[in-house]
Design a protein around this motif. Structure first.
Motif, PDB file in Angstrom:
ATOM      1  N   ASP A  84       1.496  -6.047   3.965  1.00  0.00           N
ATOM      2  CA  ASP A  84       0.389  -6.842   4.482  1.00  0.00           C
ATOM      3  C   ASP A  84       0.808  -7.507   5.770  1.00  0.00           C
ATOM      4  O   ASP A  84       1.976  -7.486   6.147  1.00  0.00           O
ATOM      5  CB  ASP A  84      -0.078  -7.878   3.448  1.00  0.00           C
ATOM      6  N   GLY A  85      -0.147  -8.084   6.431  1.00  0.00           N
ATOM      7  CA  GLY A  85       0.146  -8.754   7.686  1.00  0.00           C
ATOM      8  C   GLY A  85      -0.991  -9.660   8.096  1.00  0.00           C
ATOM      9  O   GLY A  85      -2.095  -9.594   7.549  1.00  0.00           O
ATOM     10  N   VAL A  86      -0.696 -10.501   9.087  1.00  0.00           N
ATOM     11  CA  VAL A  86      -1.679 -11.431   9.643  1.00  0.00           C
ATOM     12  C   VAL A  86      -1.522 -11.430  11.154  1.00  0.00           C
ATOM     13  O   VAL A  86      -0.412 -11.506  11.671  1.00  0.00           O
ATOM     14  CB  VAL A  86      -1.456 -12.870   9.113  1.00  0.00           C
ATOM     15  N   ASP A  87      -2.642 -11.342  11.853  1.00  0.00           N
ATOM     16  CA  ASP A  87      -2.664 -11.506  13.294  1.00  0.00           C
ATOM     17  C   ASP A  87      -3.038 -12.957  13.557  1.00  0.00           C
ATOM     18  O   ASP A  87      -4.201 -13.349  13.391  1.00  0.00           O
ATOM     19  CB  ASP A  87      -3.678 -10.558  13.931  1.00  0.00           C
ATOM     20  N   ALA A  88      -2.045 -13.761  13.923  1.00  0.00           N
ATOM     21  CA  ALA A  88      -2.270 -15.200  14.110  1.00  0.00           C
ATOM     22  C   ALA A  88      -3.282 -15.483  15.215  1.00  0.00           C
ATOM     23  O   ALA A  88      -3.985 -16.487  15.170  1.00  0.00           O
ATOM     24  CB  ALA A  88      -0.957 -15.908  14.412  1.00  0.00           C
ATOM     25  N   GLY A  89      -3.388 -14.597  16.184  1.00  0.00           N
ATOM     26  CA  GLY A  89      -4.325 -14.808  17.278  1.00  0.00           C
ATOM     27  C   GLY A  89      -5.775 -14.669  16.869  1.00  0.00           C
ATOM     28  O   GLY A  89      -6.658 -15.281  17.462  1.00  0.00           O
ATOM     29  N   THR A  90      -6.039 -13.868  15.840  1.00  0.00           N
ATOM     30  CA  THR A  90      -7.424 -13.641  15.421  1.00  0.00           C
ATOM     31  C   THR A  90      -7.694 -14.138  14.010  1.00  0.00           C
ATOM     32  O   THR A  90      -8.837 -14.058  13.550  1.00  0.00           O
ATOM     33  CB  THR A  90      -7.759 -12.133  15.439  1.00  0.00           C
ATOM     34  N   ASP A  91      -6.667 -14.631  13.309  1.00  0.00           N
ATOM     35  CA  ASP A  91      -6.783 -15.028  11.898  1.00  0.00           C
ATOM     36  C   ASP A  91      -7.259 -13.862  11.034  1.00  0.00           C
ATOM     37  O   ASP A  91      -7.923 -14.041  10.032  1.00  0.00           O
ATOM     38  CB  ASP A  91      -7.725 -16.220  11.721  1.00  0.00           C
ATOM     39  N   GLU A  92      -6.891 -12.670  11.428  1.00  0.00           N
ATOM     40  CA  GLU A  92      -7.253 -11.479  10.681  1.00  0.00           C
ATOM     41  C   GLU A  92      -6.070 -11.063   9.810  1.00  0.00           C
ATOM     42  O   GLU A  92      -4.955 -10.935  10.296  1.00  0.00           O
ATOM     43  CB  GLU A  92      -7.604 -10.363  11.664  1.00  0.00           C
ATOM     44  N   ALA A  93      -6.313 -10.875   8.515  1.00  0.00           N
ATOM     45  CA  ALA A  93      -5.270 -10.465   7.581  1.00  0.00           C
ATOM     46  C   ALA A  93      -5.623  -9.104   6.999  1.00  0.00           C
ATOM     47  O   ALA A  93      -6.790  -8.721   6.960  1.00  0.00           O
ATOM     48  CB  ALA A  93      -5.132 -11.489   6.458  1.00  0.00           C
ATOM     49  N   TRP A  94      -4.609  -8.395   6.551  1.00  0.00           N
ATOM     50  CA  TRP A  94      -4.830  -7.088   5.943  1.00  0.00           C
ATOM     51  C   TRP A  94      -3.804  -6.838   4.845  1.00  0.00           C
ATOM     52  O   TRP A  94      -2.741  -7.448   4.830  1.00  0.00           O
ATOM     53  CB  TRP A  94      -4.770  -5.966   6.989  1.00  0.00           C
ATOM     54  N   SER A  95      -4.155  -5.947   3.948  1.00  0.00           N
ATOM     55  CA  SER A  95      -3.257  -5.516   2.877  1.00  0.00           C
ATOM     56  C   SER A  95      -3.525  -4.042   2.615  1.00  0.00           C
ATOM     57  O   SER A  95      -4.683  -3.627   2.528  1.00  0.00           O
ATOM     58  CB  SER A  95      -3.519  -6.329   1.604  1.00  0.00           C
ATOM     59  N   VAL A  96      -2.444  -3.261   2.520  1.00  0.00           N
ATOM     60  CA  VAL A  96      -2.556  -1.832   2.257  1.00  0.00           C
ATOM     61  C   VAL A  96      -1.696  -1.491   1.052  1.00  0.00           C
ATOM     62  O   VAL A  96      -0.563  -1.962   0.940  1.00  0.00           O
ATOM     63  CB  VAL A  96      -2.106  -0.993   3.477  1.00  0.00           C
ATOM     64  N   VAL A  97      -2.236  -0.671   0.147  1.00  0.00           N
ATOM     65  CA  VAL A  97      -1.515  -0.231  -1.041  1.00  0.00           C
ATOM     66  C   VAL A  97      -1.501   1.293  -1.066  1.00  0.00           C
ATOM     67  O   VAL A  97      -2.534   1.941  -0.891  1.00  0.00           O
ATOM     68  CB  VAL A  97      -2.180  -0.758  -2.334  1.00  0.00           C
ATOM     69  N   VAL A  98      -0.307   1.842  -1.281  1.00  0.00           N
ATOM     70  CA  VAL A  98      -0.121   3.277  -1.441  1.00  0.00           C
ATOM     71  C   VAL A  98       0.381   3.502  -2.860  1.00  0.00           C
ATOM     72  O   VAL A  98       1.312   2.823  -3.307  1.00  0.00           O
ATOM     73  CB  VAL A  98       0.938   3.821  -0.456  1.00  0.00           C
ATOM     74  N   THR A  99      -0.241   4.417  -3.572  1.00  0.00           N
ATOM     75  CA  THR A  99       0.271   4.789  -4.889  1.00  0.00           C
ATOM     76  C   THR A  99       0.521   6.286  -4.904  1.00  0.00           C
ATOM     77  O   THR A  99      -0.175   7.058  -4.238  1.00  0.00           O
ATOM     78  CB  THR A  99      -0.713   4.420  -6.021  1.00  0.00           C
ATOM     79  N   GLY A 100       1.546   6.675  -5.639  1.00  0.00           N
ATOM     80  CA  GLY A 100       1.887   8.079  -5.747  1.00  0.00           C
ATOM     81  C   GLY A 100       3.212   8.227  -6.456  1.00  0.00           C
ATOM     82  O   GLY A 100       3.837   7.243  -6.868  1.00  0.00           O
ATOM     83  N   VAL A 101       3.658   9.456  -6.567  1.00  0.00           N
ATOM     84  CA  VAL A 101       4.938   9.739  -7.201  1.00  0.00           C
ATOM     85  C   VAL A 101       6.037   9.615  -6.146  1.00  0.00           C
ATOM     86  O   VAL A 101       5.944  10.208  -5.072  1.00  0.00           O
ATOM     87  CB  VAL A 101       4.944  11.152  -7.828  1.00  0.00           C
ATOM     88  N   ALA A 102       7.059   8.823  -6.445  1.00  0.00           N
ATOM     89  CA  ALA A 102       8.196   8.677  -5.541  1.00  0.00           C
ATOM     90  C   ALA A 102       9.054   9.941  -5.621  1.00  0.00           C
ATOM     91  O   ALA A 102       9.293  10.466  -6.706  1.00  0.00           O
ATOM     92  CB  ALA A 102       9.024   7.458  -5.918  1.00  0.00           C
ATOM     93  N   GLU A 103       9.496  10.421  -4.462  1.00  0.00           N
ATOM     94  CA  GLU A 103      10.294  11.640  -4.406  1.00  0.00           C
ATOM     95  C   GLU A 103      11.581  11.384  -3.635  1.00  0.00           C
ATOM     96  O   GLU A 103      11.575  10.723  -2.597  1.00  0.00           O
ATOM     97  CB  GLU A 103       9.504  12.750  -3.714  1.00  0.00           C
ATOM     98  N   LEU A 104      12.671  11.908  -4.133  1.00  0.00           N
ATOM     99  CA  LEU A 104      13.949  11.839  -3.437  1.00  0.00           C
ATOM    100  C   LEU A 104      13.892  12.810  -2.262  1.00  0.00           C
ATOM    101  O   LEU A 104      13.548  13.986  -2.434  1.00  0.00           O
ATOM    102  CB  LEU A 104      15.089  12.202  -4.381  1.00  0.00           C
TER     103      LEU A 104
END
Length: 148
Positions: A84-104
């Motif tokens: 996630d992150g926040v742009d302090a200049g615009t007060d815009e926040a975001w969150s991203v989630v990825v799901t899947g099988v972890a692979e070596l």
């Protein structure tokens, strides 16, 4: 109506969906994220630094790890990765989630690239590279409500 392409936020303060492409861009900009795995029927979450790269023709989150919980509880199993992150200049926040099988990751060139680009946070050797492809990738963006 709030835009749905993840390119901007209107003044309604309603959360909006972020496009899959923009989700991957934002993940690439985030300096770290969190890997969630299940250990003995309970979730565990680990902060990791990461990068986004093409693995086998698809976007994936890659991180380095030692032989431990992230490797043994993650590889070959369903996991989640969140940043996630926040742009302090615009007060815009975001969150991203990825799901899947972890692979070596076993390709020597990819392992060398990731090892060269991601510096371990502490002195532990982290010789393994793990990829989490996006079976599901979703994100939300919203304006932060500031106290007046």
């Amino acid at each position: 109506m709030a835009p749905q392409d993840g390119g901007g936020v209107d003044d309604s303060r309603e959360p909006e969906d972020i496009s899959r492409e923009r989700c991957w861009e934002l993940l690439g900009l985030a300096p770290y994220g969190r890997l969630a795995v299940v250990v003995d029927s309970a979730p565990e979450v680990f902060p990791v630094n990461h990068l986004v790269a093409d693995v086998g023709g698809r976007a994936a989150v890659l991180f380095r790890t030692a032989a431990g919980t992230k490797l043994f509880a993650g590889v070959g199993r369903d996991v989640a990765f969140e940043a996630d992150g926040v742009d302090a200049g615009t007060d815009e926040a975001w969150s991203v989630v990825v799901t899947g099988v972890a692979e070596l990751v076993e390709d020597p060139a990819t392992v060398a690239e990731v090892t060269g680009r991601l510096v371990a946070w502490h002195g532990t050797d982290k010789p393994h590279v793990v990829a989490v492809g996006g079976a599901s990738v979703s994100g939300r963006r919203f304006r932060l409500e500031r106290a007046r």
